[in-house]
Scaffold this motif. Structure first.
Motif, mmCIF file in Angstrom:
data_model
loop_
_atom_site.group_PDB
_atom_site.id
_atom_site.type_symbol
_atom_site.label_atom_id
_atom_site.label_comp_id
_atom_site.label_asym_id
_atom_site.label_seq_id
_atom_site.Cartn_x
_atom_site.Cartn_y
_atom_site.Cartn_z
ATOM 1 N N ARG A 175 -10.613 -7.053 -10.470
ATOM 2 C CA ARG A 175 -10.256 -5.418 -10.594
ATOM 3 C C ARG A 175 -9.146 -5.114 -10.978
ATOM 4 O O ARG A 175 -8.163 -5.678 -10.633
ATOM 5 C CB ARG A 175 -10.904 -4.916 -9.317
ATOM 6 N N GLU A 176 -8.944 -3.929 -11.593
ATOM 7 C CA GLU A 176 -7.693 -3.474 -11.944
ATOM 8 C C GLU A 176 -6.695 -3.359 -10.770
ATOM 9 O O GLU A 176 -5.532 -3.820 -11.010
ATOM 10 C CB GLU A 176 -7.797 -1.896 -12.681
ATOM 11 N N GLN A 177 -7.276 -2.842 -9.522
ATOM 12 C CA GLN A 177 -6.586 -2.759 -8.267
ATOM 13 C C GLN A 177 -5.910 -3.883 -8.034
ATOM 14 O O GLN A 177 -5.056 -4.253 -7.413
ATOM 15 C CB GLN A 177 -7.287 -1.885 -7.321
ATOM 16 N N GLY A 178 -6.791 -4.909 -7.997
ATOM 17 C CA GLY A 178 -6.524 -6.424 -7.552
ATOM 18 C C GLY A 178 -5.402 -6.920 -8.275
ATOM 19 O O GLY A 178 -4.273 -7.432 -7.596
ATOM 20 N N ILE A 179 -5.235 -6.754 -9.633
ATOM 21 C CA ILE A 179 -4.271 -7.633 -10.412
ATOM 22 C C ILE A 179 -2.824 -6.559 -10.154
ATOM 23 O O ILE A 179 -1.809 -7.371 -10.190
ATOM 24 C CB ILE A 179 -4.698 -7.890 -11.897
ATOM 25 N N LEU A 180 -3.192 -5.240 -10.052
ATOM 26 C CA LEU A 180 -1.885 -4.598 -9.997
ATOM 27 C C LEU A 180 -1.310 -4.774 -8.573
ATOM 28 O O LEU A 180 -0.025 -4.780 -8.458
ATOM 29 C CB LEU A 180 -2.249 -3.094 -9.977
ATOM 30 N N GLN A 181 -2.221 -4.855 -7.594
ATOM 31 C CA GLN A 181 -1.502 -5.086 -6.139
ATOM 32 C C GLN A 181 -1.023 -6.700 -6.402
ATOM 33 O O GLN A 181 0.177 -6.722 -5.691
ATOM 34 C CB GLN A 181 -2.786 -5.080 -5.190
ATOM 35 N N ALA A 182 -1.456 -7.472 -6.747
ATOM 36 C CA ALA A 182 -1.052 -8.679 -6.577
ATOM 37 C C ALA A 182 0.349 -8.846 -7.448
ATOM 38 O O ALA A 182 1.450 -9.794 -7.258
ATOM 39 C CB ALA A 182 -1.961 -9.865 -7.398
ATOM 40 N N ALA A 183 0.686 -8.224 -8.636
ATOM 41 C CA ALA A 183 1.770 -8.121 -9.390
ATOM 42 C C ALA A 183 2.806 -7.081 -8.854
ATOM 43 O O ALA A 183 3.926 -7.278 -9.135
ATOM 44 C CB ALA A 183 1.276 -7.831 -10.829
ATOM 45 N N GLY A 184 2.400 -6.236 -7.868
ATOM 46 C CA GLY A 184 3.198 -5.291 -7.216
ATOM 47 C C GLY A 184 3.793 -4.297 -8.178
ATOM 48 O O GLY A 184 4.912 -3.888 -8.332
ATOM 49 N N VAL A 185 2.651 -3.588 -9.093
ATOM 50 C CA VAL A 185 2.992 -2.678 -10.008
ATOM 51 C C VAL A 185 1.872 -1.577 -9.769
ATOM 52 O O VAL A 185 0.987 -1.663 -9.287
ATOM 53 C CB VAL A 185 3.141 -3.397 -11.567
ATOM 54 N N SER A 186 2.302 -0.490 -10.638
ATOM 55 C CA SER A 186 1.415 0.483 -10.358
ATOM 56 C C SER A 186 0.379 0.915 -11.641
ATOM 57 O O SER A 186 -0.633 1.601 -11.401
ATOM 58 C CB SER A 186 2.157 1.957 -10.362
ATOM 59 N N ALA A 187 0.594 0.261 -12.688
ATOM 60 C CA ALA A 187 -0.180 0.369 -14.132
ATOM 61 C C ALA A 187 -0.226 -0.785 -14.708
ATOM 62 O O ALA A 187 0.552 -1.664 -14.531
ATOM 63 C CB ALA A 187 0.507 1.526 -14.911
#
Length: 537
Positions: free
Chosen positions: A474-486
């Motif tokens: 999910r978009e939120q999953g990869i963003l959270q793992a990378a520590g970025v907002s977009a």
């Protein structure tokens, strides 16, 4: 007696060869490279009559029309009875062993360019042609691939089943069967309805023949003669739930299994049994069963096959690879011990597919294969048509094991490699590649690993979006793992790190979205395909 060596010179379908036959011989290779031609040559020199030689050989078999075509075989391991049939033809080798050399030479006739002169003889013994008894003593039996549509291979007059029936001793029951058959024929003779039928046939025949035919001159009976062969008209049927069915009414697969079973049983006394494509019409499980049957036989087996299940049942030393260039490859005798150590883990159907390809592209794992095959489709590079098999290893450290089988000390096949940067050392050494040639030919090294390669080529946002679109995350999953907002903020390193934990699914996802321009920005991958396009395939 068994085959020990085969030599061909100036054949139109195969390059000159001189190969050792080690117990058995399993010939593999792509279509139309000359595998069957090799067996045809063996059948001519070891099994054909003089008439069959002239029927089966033409000027088209000569590679160079003005040079002779020569087929030469060496036979060893004679029984006392066999040795007695060749008193002047066998010779003693330097090591004290006996060998029988048989040669078939074919050359164009000086009087007619469309005709050939054929000679089959013993070049190191006498100048005589093998007589009928010597030909029989060779003990050669051949089942060609053309049997696929020929029911006579099962139940014809010269079929293996007929041979089995003719060799069966009926014992004390034979006389009783003869008497029963005589009684049956007697009943046919005296039957009123059949007598009327004979009378009607006789009347019609008398109208067209010079003399009158009486019904007493006609008889209706079985074709078998009780006094010569009581089993002459007997054949085999299969009893199933739906009733009794003739062999000709069985499926292609069942007919093939029965054909080879009859052939194997009938030829159990042969020295050499050769079969072209034993896997015809057979399911994979049946192919394994047939392979077990052949490999466990007492006589020497020679097979042409496309089935990895059959090849797998034999040892690597038995295998002869015919390449797309019509050259032959077999493992050197000096490599037997090291190759045999690899058999348990690597003598598999997937590896055996590589033996029949023009080149083998070795990659570390499934994810690498999936992505490379996806890039090939995007670039319009038809790997299958080019004869390139992609072989995954389940780890870079396995390369040395596979190389023992496929490389210079094994079948000496053409290998291309794609490997991660950290693992490049042993691959470079095996492939004899210098650092300056990396990513130019033979060996292609990712600048870390494949995940880094495609993240670099696609860019962090595009590669990340591909993972999201294909449901890898999910978009939120990869963003959270990378520590970025977009998604736009994803870096190549972040996407690569995320994909490493989901190698195969990530490779499938980015393979669907990668573009030609993006592939061009991947050093190892683009270099690999540039090299493939440059090959003379």
């Amino acid at each position: 007696m068994r085959l020990n060596r085969i030599e061909l010179i100036n054949h139109s379908r195969l390059k000159d060869l001189n190969i050792e036959v080690r117990e058995h011989l399993v010939v593999i290779g792509a279509n139309d490279v000359g595998k069957t031609s090799l067996f045809r040559c063996l059948n001519l020199i070891l099994g054909a009559t003089a008439q069959q030689l002239y029927q089966g050989i033409t000027v088209d078999d000569l590679g160079q029309a003005d040079e002779p075509f020569i087929c030469r075989v060496s036979l060893i391991d004679f029984s006392d009875d066999e040795r007695a049939l060749f008193p002047d033809e066998t010779t003693i080798q330097a090591d004290g062993s006996e060998v029988l050399i048989v040669e078939l030479s074919v050359e164009r006739s000086p009087d007619d360019n469309e005709q050939v002169i054929i000679r089959r003889w013993f070049p190191e013994g006498t100048d005589r042609t093998p007589n009928r008894g010597q030909l029989d003593a060779f003990g050669w039996q051949y089942l060609p691939a053309s049997r696929s549509s020929a029911i006579e291979f099962m139940q014809g007059r010269r079929s293996p089943l007929r041979s089995l029936l003719e060799s069966t001793d009926l014992g004390a029951d034979k006389q009783a069967l003869v008497e029963t058959l005589d009684a049956f024929n007697g009943k046919l003779e005296s039957n009123t309805a059949l007598e009327d039928l004979r009378n009607m046939i006789a009347e019609h025949l008398s109208r067209s023949m010079p003399k009158v035919i009486d019904k007493s001159e006609l008889t209706i009976r079985t074709t078998a003669d009780p006094n010569s062969d009581v089993l002459e008209d007997v054949t085999l049927f299969l009893k199933r739930d739906e009733g009794v069915r003739a062999l000709a009414d069985q499926s292609d697969g069942v007919r093939q299994l029965m054909t080879m079973t009859f052939f194997d049983l009938a030829k159990s006394g042969a020295n050499m049994v050769a079969i072209d494509e034993p896997e015809l019409h057979l399911h994979a499980s049946s192919q394994r069963t047939v392979a077990e049957l052949f490999a466990s036989g007492k006589n020497q087996r020679l097979l042409v096959t496309h089935s990895p299940y059959i090849v797998q049942r034999f040892e690597p030393k038995h295998v002869l690879v015919v390449t797309a260039d019509q050259e032959v490859r077999q493992i050197p005798s000096s490599s037997f011990s090291s190759v045999e150590k690899e058999m348990a883990n690597w003598w598999s159907p997937r590896l055996l597919e590589a033996l029949t390809s023009r080149r083998t592209l070795v990659v570390e794992g499934i994810a690498d294969r999936v992505f490379i095959e996806a890039c090939a489709r995007k670039l319009g590079v038809p790997l299958d048509k080019l004869g390139i098999t992609v072989l995954e290893l389940d780890g870079a450290d396995k390369f040395k094991h596979v190389y023992n089988l496929l490389g210079k000390n094994g079948f000496d096949l053409d290998i291309i490699g794609l490997v991660d940067h950290a693992e490049r050392g042993s691959w470079m050494s095996a492939l004899s590649i210098k650092p300056k040639n990396i990513n130019k030919k033979v060996l292609f090294v990712a600048n870390a690993d494949l995940e880094d390669e495609y993240a670099l080529g696609m860019g962090g946002p595009a590669a990340g979006q591909a993972l999201i679109d294909e449901g890898v995350c999910r978009e939120q999953g990869i963003l959270q793992a990378a520590g970025v907002s977009a998604v736009a903020d994803l870096t190549e390193a972040q996407v690569a790190e995320f994909a490493r934990d989901r190698k195969v699914t990530s490779a499938v996802a980015v393979g669907k979205h990668v573009t030609v321009d993006q592939i061009a920005r991947m050093p190892a991958v683009s270099g690999l395909f540039d090299y493939i396009k440059s090959l003379d395939v």
